[in-house]
Design a protein around this motif. Structure first.
Motif, PDB file in Angstrom:
ATOM      1  N   HIS A   1      -6.776 -46.602  53.564  1.00  0.00           N
ATOM      2  CA  HIS A   1      -7.192 -45.492  52.719  1.00  0.00           C
ATOM      3  C   HIS A   1      -8.095 -45.955  51.583  1.00  0.00           C
ATOM      4  O   HIS A   1      -8.015 -47.092  51.119  1.00  0.00           O
ATOM      5  N   CYS A   2      -8.917 -45.043  51.157  1.00  0.00           N
ATOM      6  CA  CYS A   2      -9.662 -45.167  49.905  1.00  0.00           C
ATOM      7  C   CYS A   2      -9.407 -43.848  49.183  1.00  0.00           C
ATOM      8  O   CYS A   2      -9.913 -42.809  49.609  1.00  0.00           O
ATOM      9  N   MET A   3      -8.601 -43.892  48.136  1.00  0.00           N
ATOM     10  CA  MET A   3      -8.255 -42.690  47.389  1.00  0.00           C
ATOM     11  C   MET A   3      -8.910 -42.751  46.019  1.00  0.00           C
ATOM     12  O   MET A   3      -9.056 -43.834  45.446  1.00  0.00           O
ATOM     13  N   SER A   4      -9.265 -41.592  45.512  1.00  0.00           N
ATOM     14  CA  SER A   4      -9.972 -41.602  44.239  1.00  0.00           C
ATOM     15  C   SER A   4      -9.848 -40.271  43.519  1.00  0.00           C
ATOM     16  O   SER A   4      -9.436 -39.267  44.092  1.00  0.00           O
ATOM     17  N   TRP A   5     -10.202 -40.313  42.242  1.00  0.00           N
ATOM     18  CA  TRP A   5     -10.323 -39.124  41.415  1.00  0.00           C
ATOM     19  C   TRP A   5     -11.770 -39.028  40.927  1.00  0.00           C
ATOM     20  O   TRP A   5     -12.331 -40.016  40.428  1.00  0.00           O
ATOM     21  N   PHE A   6     -12.325 -37.849  41.067  1.00  0.00           N
ATOM     22  CA  PHE A   6     -13.642 -37.536  40.523  1.00  0.00           C
ATOM     23  C   PHE A   6     -13.468 -36.394  39.524  1.00  0.00           C
ATOM     24  O   PHE A   6     -12.442 -35.715  39.512  1.00  0.00           O
ATOM     25  N   ARG A   7     -14.469 -36.179  38.714  1.00  0.00           N
ATOM     26  CA  ARG A   7     -14.438 -35.035  37.813  1.00  0.00           C
ATOM     27  C   ARG A   7     -15.842 -34.470  37.663  1.00  0.00           C
ATOM     28  O   ARG A   7     -16.839 -35.173  37.845  1.00  0.00           O
ATOM     29  N   GLN A   8     -15.876 -33.189  37.335  1.00  0.00           N
ATOM     30  CA  GLN A   8     -17.161 -32.526  37.127  1.00  0.00           C
ATOM     31  C   GLN A   8     -17.066 -31.606  35.922  1.00  0.00           C
ATOM     32  O   GLN A   8     -16.281 -30.656  35.919  1.00  0.00           O
TER      33      GLN A   8
END
Length: 133
Positions: A32-39
């Motif tokens: 897995h490659c898990m992440s958090w992004f924001r906008q």
């Protein structure tokens, strides 16, 4: 079918803390490659924190030392602990997932997470985080 569902967003005062979580279902890839992004309004979606298949974590410079990303042992709950929040942390936060890509460096094959919005295969719907001054 991979599904990601964020929860825990809300409003907090500057300097406060908040933890948001993402429930992951249907993810059957080996790694897995898990992440958090924001906008934020009027801005592009940006990567905030990443956790790779080998548990390596990476953070954007703007949140390093204040945010912590974690994934539980069952790999079904992704969390982002946020502290010392600032008004410029206000945004919609998205969790994201994709399998690592395979590469060849001339001598061996290896896999690596891309840490790139363009390579994300699966997105959650987002949760709003608002920090007031």
């Amino acid at each position: 079918q991979v599904q990601l569902q964020e929860s825990g967003g809300g409003s907090v005062q500057s300097g406060g803390s908040l933890t948001i979580t993402c429930t992951v279902s249907g993810y059957t890839y080996k790694n897995h490659c898990m992440s958090w992004f924001r906008q934020a309004p009027g801005k592009e979606r940006e990567g905030v924190a990443y956790i790779d298949y080998d548990d390596t974590t990476t953070y954007a410079a703007s949140v390093k030392g204040r945010f912590t990303i974690s994934l539980d042992d069952t790999k079904t709950t992704l969390s982002l602990q946020m502290s010392s929040l600032r008004p410029d942390d206000t945004a919609i936060y998205y969790c994201a997932a994709d399998p690592p890509r395979q590469h060849f460096d001339g001598t061996r094959d290896y896999i690596a997470c891309q840490h790139s919005r363009r390579h994300v295969d699966f997105w959650g719907q987002g949760t709003q985080v608002t920090v007031s001054s």
